[in-house]
Write a protein that holds these residues in place. Sequence first.
Motif, PDB file in Angstrom:
ATOM      1  N   GLY A 114       0.791  -1.222   0.000  1.00  9.33           N
ATOM      2  CA  GLY A 114       0.000   0.000   0.000  1.00  9.33           C
ATOM      3  C   GLY A 114       0.821   1.267   0.000  1.00  9.33           C
ATOM      4  N   TYR A 115       2.089   1.172   0.363  1.00 14.76           N
ATOM      5  CA  TYR A 115       2.917   2.371   0.504  1.00 14.76           C
ATOM      6  C   TYR A 115       3.168   3.050  -0.833  1.00 14.76           C
ATOM      7  CZ  TYR A 115       7.037   5.256   1.424  1.00 14.76           C
ATOM      8  OH  TYR A 115       7.922   6.300   1.510  1.00 14.76           O
ATOM      9  N   GLY A 116       3.585   2.267  -1.823  1.00 14.19           N
ATOM     10  CA  GLY A 116       3.984   2.860  -3.094  1.00 14.19           C
ATOM     11  C   GLY A 116       2.858   3.613  -3.777  1.00 14.19           C
ATOM     12  N   VAL A 117       1.693   2.974  -3.919  1.00 14.70           N
ATOM     13  CA  VAL A 117       0.587   3.623  -4.622  1.00 14.70           C
ATOM     14  C   VAL A 117       0.065   4.812  -3.824  1.00 14.70           C
ATOM     15  CG1 VAL A 117      -1.136   2.028  -3.677  1.00 14.70           C
ATOM     16  CG2 VAL A 117      -1.603   3.225  -5.806  1.00 14.70           C
ATOM     17  N   GLY A 118       0.048   4.708  -2.483  1.00 17.42           N
ATOM     18  CA  GLY A 118      -0.410   5.826  -1.666  1.00 17.42           C
ATOM     19  C   GLY A 118       0.492   7.044  -1.811  1.00 17.42           C
ATOM     20  N   GLN A 119       1.802   6.815  -1.738  1.00 21.78           N
ATOM     21  CA  GLN A 119       2.758   7.919  -1.883  1.00 21.78           C
ATOM     22  C   GLN A 119       2.667   8.572  -3.259  1.00 21.78           C
ATOM     23  OE1 GLN A 119       3.661   8.712   1.319  1.00 21.78           O
ATOM     24  NE2 GLN A 119       5.785   8.918   0.634  1.00 21.78           N
ATOM     25  N   LEU A 120       2.587   7.758  -4.296  1.00 23.56           N
ATOM     26  CA  LEU A 120       2.551   8.299  -5.657  1.00 23.56           C
ATOM     27  C   LEU A 120       1.263   9.068  -5.917  1.00 23.56           C
ATOM     28  CD1 LEU A 120       4.033   5.255  -7.611  1.00 23.56           C
ATOM     29  CD2 LEU A 120       5.129   7.468  -7.230  1.00 23.56           C
ATOM     30  N   ALA A 121       0.134   8.578  -5.420  1.00 24.91           N
ATOM     31  CA  ALA A 121      -1.136   9.259  -5.656  1.00 24.91           C
ATOM     32  C   ALA A 121      -1.186  10.608  -4.955  1.00 24.91           C
ATOM     33  CB  ALA A 121      -2.297   8.380  -5.194  1.00 24.91           C
ATOM     34  N   ARG A 122      -0.504  10.738  -3.825  1.00 28.03           N
ATOM     35  CA  ARG A 122      -0.497  12.012  -3.092  1.00 28.03           C
ATOM     36  C   ARG A 122       0.542  12.996  -3.610  1.00 28.03           C
ATOM     37  NH1 ARG A 122      -1.282   8.347   1.265  1.00 28.03           N
ATOM     38  NH2 ARG A 122       0.974   8.267   1.600  1.00 28.03           N
ATOM     39  N   LEU A 123       1.461  12.537  -4.445  1.00 30.37           N
ATOM     40  CA  LEU A 123       2.538  13.409  -4.914  1.00 30.37           C
ATOM     41  C   LEU A 123       2.044  14.689  -5.591  1.00 30.37           C
ATOM     42  CD1 LEU A 123       5.352  11.064  -6.280  1.00 30.37           C
ATOM     43  CD2 LEU A 123       5.425  12.585  -4.305  1.00 30.37           C
ATOM     44  N   PRO A 124       1.023  14.639  -6.460  1.00 31.09           N
ATOM     45  CA  PRO A 124       0.555  15.895  -7.066  1.00 31.09           C
ATOM     46  C   PRO A 124       0.083  16.924  -6.048  1.00 31.09           C
ATOM     47  CG  PRO A 124      -0.291  14.007  -8.282  1.00 31.09           C
ATOM     48  CD  PRO A 124       0.335  13.468  -7.046  1.00 31.09           C
ATOM     49  N   LEU A 125      -0.295  16.478  -4.847  1.00 30.87           N
ATOM     50  CA  LEU A 125      -0.727  17.397  -3.796  1.00 30.87           C
ATOM     51  C   LEU A 125       0.409  17.810  -2.880  1.00 30.87           C
ATOM     52  CD1 LEU A 125      -4.134  15.851  -2.637  1.00 30.87           C
ATOM     53  CD2 LEU A 125      -3.812  18.114  -3.644  1.00 30.87           C
ATOM     54  N   THR A 126       1.242  16.848  -2.507  1.00 35.40           N
ATOM     55  CA  THR A 126       2.226  17.093  -1.449  1.00 35.40           C
ATOM     56  C   THR A 126       3.655  17.176  -1.942  1.00 35.40           C
ATOM     57  OG1 THR A 126       2.445  14.713  -1.028  1.00 35.40           O
ATOM     58  CG2 THR A 126       0.738  15.888   0.177  1.00 35.40           C
ATOM     59  N   GLY A 127       3.954  16.643  -3.132  1.00 37.07           N
ATOM     60  CA  GLY A 127       5.331  16.555  -3.575  1.00 37.07           C
ATOM     61  C   GLY A 127       6.081  15.481  -2.808  1.00 37.07           C
ATOM     62  N   GLY A 128       7.365  15.316  -3.103  1.00 36.15           N
ATOM     63  CA  GLY A 128       8.179  14.348  -2.389  1.00 36.15           C
ATOM     64  C   GLY A 128       8.930  13.437  -3.338  1.00 36.15           C
ATOM     65  N   PRO A 129       9.760  12.532  -2.794  1.00 39.07           N
ATOM     66  CA  PRO A 129      10.552  11.615  -3.628  1.00 39.07           C
ATOM     67  C   PRO A 129       9.680  10.596  -4.349  1.00 39.07           C
ATOM     68  CG  PRO A 129      10.779  11.061  -1.307  1.00 39.07           C
ATOM     69  CD  PRO A 129      10.022  12.346  -1.353  1.00 39.07           C
TER      70      PRO A 129
END
Length: 252
Positions: free
Chosen positions: A208-223
């Motif tokens: 669940g980590y990868g898809v959650g992080q990637l989906a939030r990237l347009p909002l929060t940014g990050g690696p």
Amino acid sequence: MTMAPARPPYGGFNTVALRLEVRRVLRNRRTLVFALGMPALFFLSFGLPQAGQAAAGTEVRQLTMVNMAVYGSMLAATSCGAAVAVERSVGWTRQLRITPLLPLAHLAIKVLTAMLLGLLSVAVEFTLGAASGVRAPLRVWLLSGLIAWLGSSVFAALGLFAGFVLPSENVMQFVGPALALLALCGGLFVPLPFLPESIRSFAEFTPGYGVGQLARLPLTGGPVAGALANLAVWATLFLTGAAWLYRRDPAR
């Protein structure tokens, strides 16, 4: 001298089989309510009451909408894939083995059907968010929605894997709690910085980590690299495992 029958194009994969599979899934009301209704209920319960509030410079409702879209696609795709356990119990997979349909073509039909249900879940969540006043740049809607949907392929493979491992009467009893745990580790229920350090270090290695992080990237940014690697590794493991179990299934 008898000649071996010619294999059908694409291993038997065709739009007719895909369309029949999609229609069968859409007639399953229990799956639809479970996959589409639960994330929507969570958004209404936890996202709407926090209208106007922000966390780390991002409106909470936006984050909740994206998180629940990911969770909905996870639920939809996994439950759809796990339905193969029921097919095994009634002998449908054995029946398919006497047809020219190759294992990879059968799995491809299952994954695409599960992803279609995942797309429907994302669409429901985003429609609900827009109707309740969530506002975000167009790129956020497009990129977050696309990532949440494409990430459902990992969980379609997870559902297939679980469906070949677990008996039909237990598969959803396992899938529901397992997905809740994966959603927690993906930061879909609680932001990861608020979780204990021991859970955060473990969460980075869960599906669940990868898809959650990637989906939030347009909002929060990050690696990006770590989340992409996480997604690719788990997708490969689940798809390879499901294909191996499908071939091994007749001997069980």
